[in-house]
Design an enzyme around this catalytic site. Structure first.
Site, PDB file in Angstrom:
ATOM      1  CG  HIS A  22      41.073  43.833  56.898  1.00  0.00           C
ATOM      2  ND1 HIS A  22      42.307  44.135  57.405  1.00  0.00           N
ATOM      3  CD2 HIS A  22      40.241  43.738  57.966  1.00  0.00           C
ATOM      4  CE1 HIS A  22      42.242  44.206  58.718  1.00  0.00           C
ATOM      5  NE2 HIS A  22      40.993  43.969  59.077  1.00  0.00           N
ATOM      6  CE1 TYR A 129      17.701  59.567  63.707  1.00  0.00           C
ATOM      7  CE2 TYR A 129      15.452  59.174  64.418  1.00  0.00           C
ATOM      8  CZ  TYR A 129      16.487  60.048  64.142  1.00  0.00           C
ATOM      9  OH  TYR A 129      16.296  61.401  64.303  1.00  0.00           O
ATOM     10  N   GLY A 130      16.667  53.276  60.988  1.00  0.00           N
ATOM     11  CA  GLY A 130      16.837  51.842  60.772  1.00  0.00           C
ATOM     12  C   GLY A 130      18.035  51.501  59.906  1.00  0.00           C
TER      13      GLY A 130
END
Length: 144
Positions: A22, A129-130
């Site tokens: 988590h 910017y992928g």
């Protein structure tokens, strides 16, 4: 073969997703992204970042108890510039975790978050910017 799993989720990626705890992060990055040599890297060459994101959110809950659960880079030093891939990321995240959105952060911060995350998935994405970072959430207990 397993039923109901996206075929992009191979053994290494499934192991990494299951091992994440988590509030740990996973980065899905483009083919040009610089990865640290000692970081945990899983390659999905020839796969777009958006296809990888779709596969990953099909099994990974996105954090909902924090201000943000997904981040992408600010493009060209312009926080208001929205590239088509950013819209695609937002749509995929919204389907997986409605009304969460994707928070834009400077590229240097993105790179630090990616480096400090649990795993980096390097895709064949060629759009600049992928990349996107997801924070793992929890699966709530069954209603009783």
């Amino acid at each position: 073969m397993l039923l109901n799993l996206d075929p992009l989720l191979g053994p290494d990626l499934l192991y990494a997703l299951r091992a994440m705890g988590h509030r740990q992060d996973i980065a899905i990055v483009d083919a040009n992204f610089p990865c640290e040599p000692d970081s945990r890297v899983i390659r999905l060459d020839g796969v777009s970042a958006t296809d990888a994101l779709e596969a990953i959110v099909s099994v990974l809950p996105i954090e909902t108890e924090e201000e943000a659960g997904a981040w992408r880079m600010i493009a060209y030093d312009d926080p208001l510039r929205i590239l088509p891939i950013f819209d695609e990321f937002a749509q995929i995240v919204d389907r997986a975790a409605p009304n969460r959105g994707v928070t834009a952060i400077p590229p240097d911060e993105f790179k630090v978050r990616a480096r400090d995350g649990c795993v980096t998935v390097v895709t064949g994405e060629r759009r600049l910017y992928g990349g996107i970072i997801l924070r793992k959430g929890v699966i709530p207990p069954a209603a009783q």
